[in-house]
Design an enzyme around this catalytic site. Structure first.
Site, short mmCIF file in Angstrom:
data_model
loop_
_atom_site.label_atom_id
_atom_site.label_comp_id
_atom_site.label_asym_id
_atom_site.label_seq_id
_atom_site.Cartn_x
_atom_site.Cartn_y
_atom_site.Cartn_z
N SER A 114 0.94 -1.31 0.16
CA SER A 114 0.15 0.06 0.16
C SER A 114 0.73 1.43 0.12
CB SER A 114 -0.92 0.05 1.29
OG SER A 114 -0.13 0.10 2.36
N ASN B 184 -2.73 -1.89 13.56
CA ASN B 184 -3.75 -1.54 13.43
C ASN B 184 -4.26 -0.31 13.99
OD1 ASN B 184 -3.90 -4.13 12.44
ND2 ASN B 184 -5.04 -5.08 14.07
N HIS C 48 -39.35 22.93 -11.74
CA HIS C 48 -39.58 21.97 -12.75
C HIS C 48 -38.96 22.50 -13.80
CE1 HIS C 48 -42.70 20.15 -10.23
NE2 HIS C 48 -43.14 21.32 -9.90
N SER D 256 -13.27 24.89 -28.47
CA SER D 256 -13.31 23.44 -29.20
C SER D 256 -12.41 23.21 -30.10
CB SER D 256 -14.96 23.53 -30.14
OG SER D 256 -14.86 22.59 -30.90
N LYS E 299 -16.96 28.29 -30.35
CA LYS E 299 -17.22 27.90 -29.10
C LYS E 299 -16.37 28.54 -28.11
CE LYS E 299 -19.93 25.19 -28.40
NZ LYS E 299 -19.52 23.59 -28.25
N GLU F 8 -18.70 22.46 -16.01
CA GLU F 8 -19.16 21.27 -16.29
C GLU F 8 -18.50 20.12 -15.65
OE1 GLU F 8 -19.43 20.60 -20.90
OE2 GLU F 8 -19.45 22.69 -20.90
N TYR G 120 -10.15 -5.72 13.38
CA TYR G 120 -9.32 -5.26 12.07
C TYR G 120 -9.43 -6.38 11.03
CZ TYR G 120 -5.87 -3.32 8.66
OH TYR G 120 -5.52 -2.93 7.46
N GLN H 62 -7.30 -1.91 4.33
CA GLN H 62 -6.18 -1.23 3.55
C GLN H 62 -6.77 -0.51 2.43
OE1 GLN H 62 -2.45 -3.22 2.56
NE2 GLN H 62 -3.03 -2.74 0.43
N LYS I 288 -8.13 3.82 2.12
CA LYS I 288 -7.46 5.08 1.80
C LYS I 288 -7.54 5.92 0.47
CE LYS I 288 -4.57 3.41 5.01
NZ LYS I 288 -5.40 2.00 5.25
#
Length: 480
Positions: A43, A130, A176, A297, A303, A310, A337, A342, A345
């Protein structure tokens, strides 16, 4: 050969006959793990982000061990000096993270042993990985909450300043996604400030609950050694040690709560992003982002896209996904544990990184947009936004609301057939629907009059919004 292996195990940094370093936990093992297992179980590629908090916890633990006479003062001093040097090397990019040492804890402890020798082997007295990782993660999450709270306030300030710049600007309010009632733009912007304030409140509550110290819970059952958990808790700025050692090492509800709070914040930001993306479109044209917060674009030269908002809308999915991942991870785990944890994270790190970015770019976007007053003014007549105010007018004349609702509905229908607005109906036409209408009805028609009639606490009336704005200016400490 057996004698050789036992001797090698006695040395934390010794190599096995395969050339691999013996694990710190390797005493009962005859063989080293395979490359596949080592690669799959490491890890360090992501939990090295905890190094400062791991070192912080180790400093507190070492000082406590020395105070309690479990290690000598000289060993304690050697450990503390070694930890300082390791932190310096990591900060400067001079530290070599080793996959064969599995995680941030083992990397630092093994490096400490290489640096100061036998004294380092005493650091893990009355401590397990732990409770160590739980402590690290609580410290990291506590700092993360503080960072998020700072970014939330920054966005709130940006929204309040944007509101101050647009005093008196009326915009259509929607339900709405259909025209509903006129509202002051300031009122709408402050709605997001309110939502962000609740987001901050959730984080503060979360921080309060997470601020208890697992250190000293060891693997799950605590220890028979005379440690002082209150000393380490105080040294690390926790409220108190956690009462139950099994609970201390096994639960990740504090992480779930943080990710839940982040998810709600992300949803609020996504709604802000959606609204501003719509308003920046040609169909609305209510706001224009500056070039500095827009993109173009690759094929369409005309554009100008509000891409940051977004992506705020899109990245909310990541934050929600991180929460769902952790919920599923924790579901059904037996006490105490389990190595599954692990995997807690990466979702935490991703959620915090993403929400910080979303908050930062939203504030920057808010600082770089202008509202198109002329376009908004032209859009206001459509949708009969003053219809509800007209119904209130009839109520003030003594008419039951349901009756007034029907009469105003028929008045709107008359406008539709005559292609006009309510304020353009003559008094005779209004009276053809109800004799209750009088000359003063025109004081309630039109969006400007309509907004001025709102007076309930928290409403969009000018005085109400001014009071709301003053509250936030004071609370956020905005000057000028």
């Amino acid at each position: 050969m057996a004698t050789h292996k036992r001797a090698a195990v006695m040395q934390m940094s010794a190599a096995t006959d395969t050339g691999k370093e013996v694990k710190l936990w390797g005493g009962r093992f005859e063989d080293s793990v395979t490359e596949t297992v080592e690669k799959f179980t490491e890890s360090i590629s992501f939990d090295k982000a905890l190094y400062k908090h791991d070192i912080m916890g180790s400093r507190a633990h070492a000082s406590m061990l020395a105070r309690q006479g479990l290690i000598s003062e000289s060993d304690g001093d050697s450990i503390l000096k070694g930890l300082d040097e390791i932190e310096r090397r990591i900060d400067n990019g001079d530290f070599v993270w080793r996959t064969d040492r599995e995680d941030v804890h083992m990397n630092i402890e093994a490096a400490l042993t290489d640096l100061v020798g036998e004294a380092a082997k005493k650091l893990h007295t009355a401590r397990s990985r732990n409770d160590q990782v739980c402590t690290d993660l609580r410290l990291w999450c506590r700092d993360a909450v503080d960072s998020i709270l700072s970014r939330i306030k920054h966005l709130q300030v940006a929204l309040v300043k944007l509101a101050l710049k647009n005093e008196g600007l009326i915009v259509p309010g929607y339900t709405h996604l259909q025209r509903a009632q006129p509202v002051l733009l300031q009122h709408l912007l402050l709605a997001y400030v309110e939502q962000l304030d609740r987001d901050a409140g959730r984080l503060l509550n979360c921080r309060e609950r997470m601020n208890f110290c697992p250190l000293g819970a060891c693997a799950l059952a605590g220890t028979g050694l005379p440690i002082d958990r209150f000393m380490t808790s105080d040294a690390l700025g926790f409220t108190a040690p956690m009462r139950n050692s099994i609970d201390a090492v096994s639960d990740r509800d504090f992480v779930l709560e943080l990710l839940s709070a982040n998810s709600i914040t992300a949803i609020h930001l996504s709604r802000l992003g959606e609204e501003w993306v719509l308003w920046a479109s040609e169909e609305f044209g209510f706001l224009t982002p500056s070039d500095s917060v827009s993109t173009g674009s690759s094929i369409m030269p005309q554009k100008k896209n509000p891409d940051p908002m977004e992506l705020v809308r899109g990245k909310s999915a990541r934050v929600v996904g991180d929460l769902v991942s952790l919920l599923v991870l924790c579901k059904g785990l037996p006490h105490a544990y389990n190595r599954d944890l692990q995997e807690d994270k990466e979702p935490v790190f991703d959620s915090v990184k993403t929400i910080l970015g979303m908050l930062e770019v939203s504030a920057e976007f808010a600082q770089n947009i202008t509202f198109n007053q002329e376009r908004i003014q032209k859009a206001l007549p459509a949708g009969y936004l003053d219809a509800t105010t007209l119904a209130d007018y009839l109520v003030k004349k003594g008419m039951p609301f349901r009756t007034s609702h029907d009469i105003v509905g028929r008045s709107v229908a008359l406008c539709v057939s005559n292609n006009c607005q309510l304020q353009e109906l003559s008094l005779d036409k209004l009276r053809s629907i109800s004799p209750v209408f009088d000359e003063d009805v025109y004081e309630f028609l039109g969006v400007e009059n309509s907004v001025q009639k709102f007076s309930s606490y928290g409403s969009t009336g000018s005085e109400c919004v001014s009071a709301q704005l003053n509250y936030w200016v004071t609370k956020l400490g905005i000057n000028g």
